[in-house]
Design an enzyme around this catalytic site. Structure first.
Site, PDB file in Angstrom:
ATOM      1  N   ASP A  94       6.749 -12.860 -30.822  1.00 43.42           N
ATOM      2  CA  ASP A  94       7.222 -12.912 -32.208  1.00 43.42           C
ATOM      3  C   ASP A  94       8.079 -11.695 -32.539  1.00 43.42           C
ATOM      4  O   ASP A  94       8.756 -11.678 -33.553  1.00 43.42           O
ATOM      5  CB  ASP A  94       6.002 -12.968 -33.143  1.00 43.42           C
ATOM      6  CG  ASP A  94       6.384 -13.211 -34.601  1.00 43.42           C
ATOM      7  OD1 ASP A  94       7.135 -14.183 -34.847  1.00 43.42           O
ATOM      8  OD2 ASP A  94       5.952 -12.440 -35.477  1.00 43.42           O
ATOM      9  N   ARG A  99       4.823  -5.083 -32.373  1.00 40.26           N
ATOM     10  CA  ARG A  99       6.202  -4.606 -32.320  1.00 40.26           C
ATOM     11  C   ARG A  99       6.710  -4.779 -30.894  1.00 40.26           C
ATOM     12  O   ARG A  99       5.995  -4.488 -29.928  1.00 40.26           O
ATOM     13  CB  ARG A  99       6.276  -3.120 -32.705  1.00 40.26           C
ATOM     14  CG  ARG A  99       6.078  -2.849 -34.183  1.00 40.26           C
ATOM     15  CD  ARG A  99       7.256  -3.346 -35.024  1.00 40.26           C
ATOM     16  NE  ARG A  99       7.127  -3.039 -36.436  1.00 40.26           N
ATOM     17  CZ  ARG A  99       6.673  -3.891 -37.365  1.00 40.26           C
ATOM     18  NH1 ARG A  99       6.268  -5.105 -37.028  1.00 40.26           N
ATOM     19  NH2 ARG A  99       6.627  -3.535 -38.631  1.00 40.26           N
ATOM     20  N   HIS A 102       9.792 -13.313 -35.667  1.00 39.84           N
ATOM     21  CA  HIS A 102       9.062 -12.303 -36.466  1.00 39.84           C
ATOM     22  C   HIS A 102       8.489 -12.927 -37.749  1.00 39.84           C
ATOM     23  O   HIS A 102       8.806 -12.493 -38.862  1.00 39.84           O
ATOM     24  CB  HIS A 102       9.958 -11.109 -36.803  1.00 39.84           C
ATOM     25  CG  HIS A 102       9.181  -9.866 -37.114  1.00 39.84           C
ATOM     26  ND1 HIS A 102       9.557  -8.619 -36.674  1.00 39.84           N
ATOM     27  CD2 HIS A 102       8.029  -9.675 -37.808  1.00 39.84           C
ATOM     28  CE1 HIS A 102       8.678  -7.709 -37.113  1.00 39.84           C
ATOM     29  NE2 HIS A 102       7.730  -8.344 -37.808  1.00 39.84           N
ATOM     30  N   VAL A 103       7.664 -13.939 -37.531  1.00 41.09           N
ATOM     31  CA  VAL A 103       7.088 -14.665 -38.666  1.00 41.09           C
ATOM     32  C   VAL A 103       5.557 -14.713 -38.632  1.00 41.09           C
ATOM     33  O   VAL A 103       4.944 -15.324 -39.503  1.00 41.09           O
ATOM     34  CB  VAL A 103       7.611 -16.128 -38.715  1.00 41.09           C
ATOM     35  CG1 VAL A 103       9.107 -16.163 -39.009  1.00 41.09           C
ATOM     36  CG2 VAL A 103       7.315 -16.865 -37.402  1.00 41.09           C
ATOM     37  N   GLU A 130      16.014  -7.194 -32.940  1.00 43.93           N
ATOM     38  CA  GLU A 130      15.841  -8.363 -33.804  1.00 43.93           C
ATOM     39  C   GLU A 130      16.996  -8.424 -34.783  1.00 43.93           C
ATOM     40  O   GLU A 130      17.349  -7.390 -35.348  1.00 43.93           O
ATOM     41  CB  GLU A 130      14.510  -8.265 -34.570  1.00 43.93           C
ATOM     42  CG  GLU A 130      13.310  -8.315 -33.645  1.00 43.93           C
ATOM     43  CD  GLU A 130      11.971  -8.205 -34.385  1.00 43.93           C
ATOM     44  OE1 GLU A 130      11.957  -8.317 -35.627  1.00 43.93           O
ATOM     45  OE2 GLU A 130      10.953  -8.006 -33.719  1.00 43.93           O
TER      46      GLU A 130
HETATM   47  C1  GLV Z   1       5.806  -6.977 -40.230  1.00 45.19           C
HETATM   48  O1  GLV Z   1       6.064  -6.929 -39.080  1.00 45.19           O
HETATM   49  C2  GLV Z   1       5.105  -5.958 -40.942  1.00 45.19           C
HETATM   50  O2  GLV Z   1       5.123  -4.812 -40.511  1.00 45.19           O
HETATM   51  O3  GLV Z   1       4.471  -6.297 -41.941  1.00 45.19           O
END
Ligand code: GLV
Length: 313
Positions: free
Chosen positions: A252, A228, A276-277, A257
């Protein structure tokens, strides 16, 4: 038996998730929602919420809710003050380690195999015999040794990296040479050639990596953040990248975001930005966790992967 009202919420893939829900005939009544407005009109009667990025403000109206199954690993969006105390929150676990290990090792190799340099040379039809650097023998520090962090550690060890880590408990983990408690965070970071931050967002982890931690790193080290954004203090990170406290960062996750177009990180030559992938939620991978927990819920049995509210994950 009256069917239990289930609210399924996903802004993009709601139908794909809905098609994979398995329950005994008549056991549930499924409401499938893809917008906050639709979710708002069903949250009041829902007993079960199966969701991704659910609007937190709606949780205050969830007067019949008993259980939330998150479609992701991080549950900080659900563990909010608005969430009634009676609600159990379960995480999706087990499917992200493989993805995130590939992401982490892939980007480490992007650095050591000089992929950017060779692609640039190729575009310019220039033969540039520059030796790669090794990953083997280099130190990988995994900050956060949950199931995802452990998978990353195994992948690193698999290519011959020396793996160390930091966890709350400091308990030994197979394949990890040294596990530090949070008090040893700087010692761990100071040894890292690559540090992968894979922390949940909690009161304890917000801003955990700040100026002192970044200054403890080697100027040649790369930082990868795939947990995070707020685990790293952004002003300190920007300085670290500009002033060469570290070599670079693969990011990421971010405080905000999507990362706003005017954000200075976009233009930094030693920063890789991915949206965020690193650990994608794939309906077919999440569904078995929900279906298993749903069976347990309907039978009055204990759910798996229950988040601890006081711990925050
Ligand atoms: C993505 O960031 C999740 O928490 O699965």
């Amino acid at each position: 038996m009256t069917p239990r009202p289930v609210l399924l919420y996903h802004p993009k893939d709601a139908q794909a998730y809905a098609q994979l829900v398995r329950a005994p005939k008549g056991a549930i009544r499924l409401e499938v929602c893809a917008t906050p407005e639709a979710a708002a009109s069903h949250i009041r009667e829902a007993e079960i919420l199966y969701a991704w990025k659910f609007p937190a403000e709606l949780l205050a109206r969830a007067s019949r809710l008993r259980w939330i199954q998150a479609m992701g690993a991080g549950v900080e969006r659900f563990l909010v003050p608005e969430l009634p105390a009676r609600v159990t929150v379960t995480r999706a676990t087990g499917m992200f380690g493989a993805w995130m290990a590939e992401y982490a090792l892939g980007w480490c190799a992007w650095v050591t195999q000089r992929m950017e340099t060779f692609r640039r040379a190729q575009r310019e039809r220039r033969w540039e015999p520059l030796d790669p650097e090794p990953l083997h023998g280099r130190t990988l520090a995994v900050i956060g040794l949950g199931d995802i962090g452990r998978a990353i550690g195994r992948a690193g060890a698999g290519v011959g990296m020396r793996v160390i880590g930091v966890s709350r408990s400091g308990r030994r983990v197979g394949g990890v040479e040294a596990v530090y408690r949070p008090a040893g965070l700087r010692r761990a970071l100071g040894q890292a050639d690559f540090a992968v931050i894979v922390l949940p967002l909690t009161e304890d982890t917000r801003g955990l990596i700040g100026e002192a931690e970044l200054r403890a790193m080697k100027p040649s080290a790369w930082l990868l953040n795939i947990g995070r954004g707020p685990a790293i203090g952004e002003p300190a990170l920007l300085r670290a990248l500009r002033e060469g406290w570290i070599a670079g960062a693969v990011l990421d996750v971010f405080d905000a975001e999507p990362l706003p177009p005017e954000h200075p990180l976009w233009a930094m030559p030693n920063v890789v930005i991915t949206p965020h992938v690193a650990g994608p939620s794939v309906p077919a991978e999440i569904a078995p966790v929900f279906n298993d927990n749903l069976r347990r819920y309907l039978a009055g049995r204990r759910l798996r992967f229950v988040a601890n509210r006081s711990r925050g994950y």
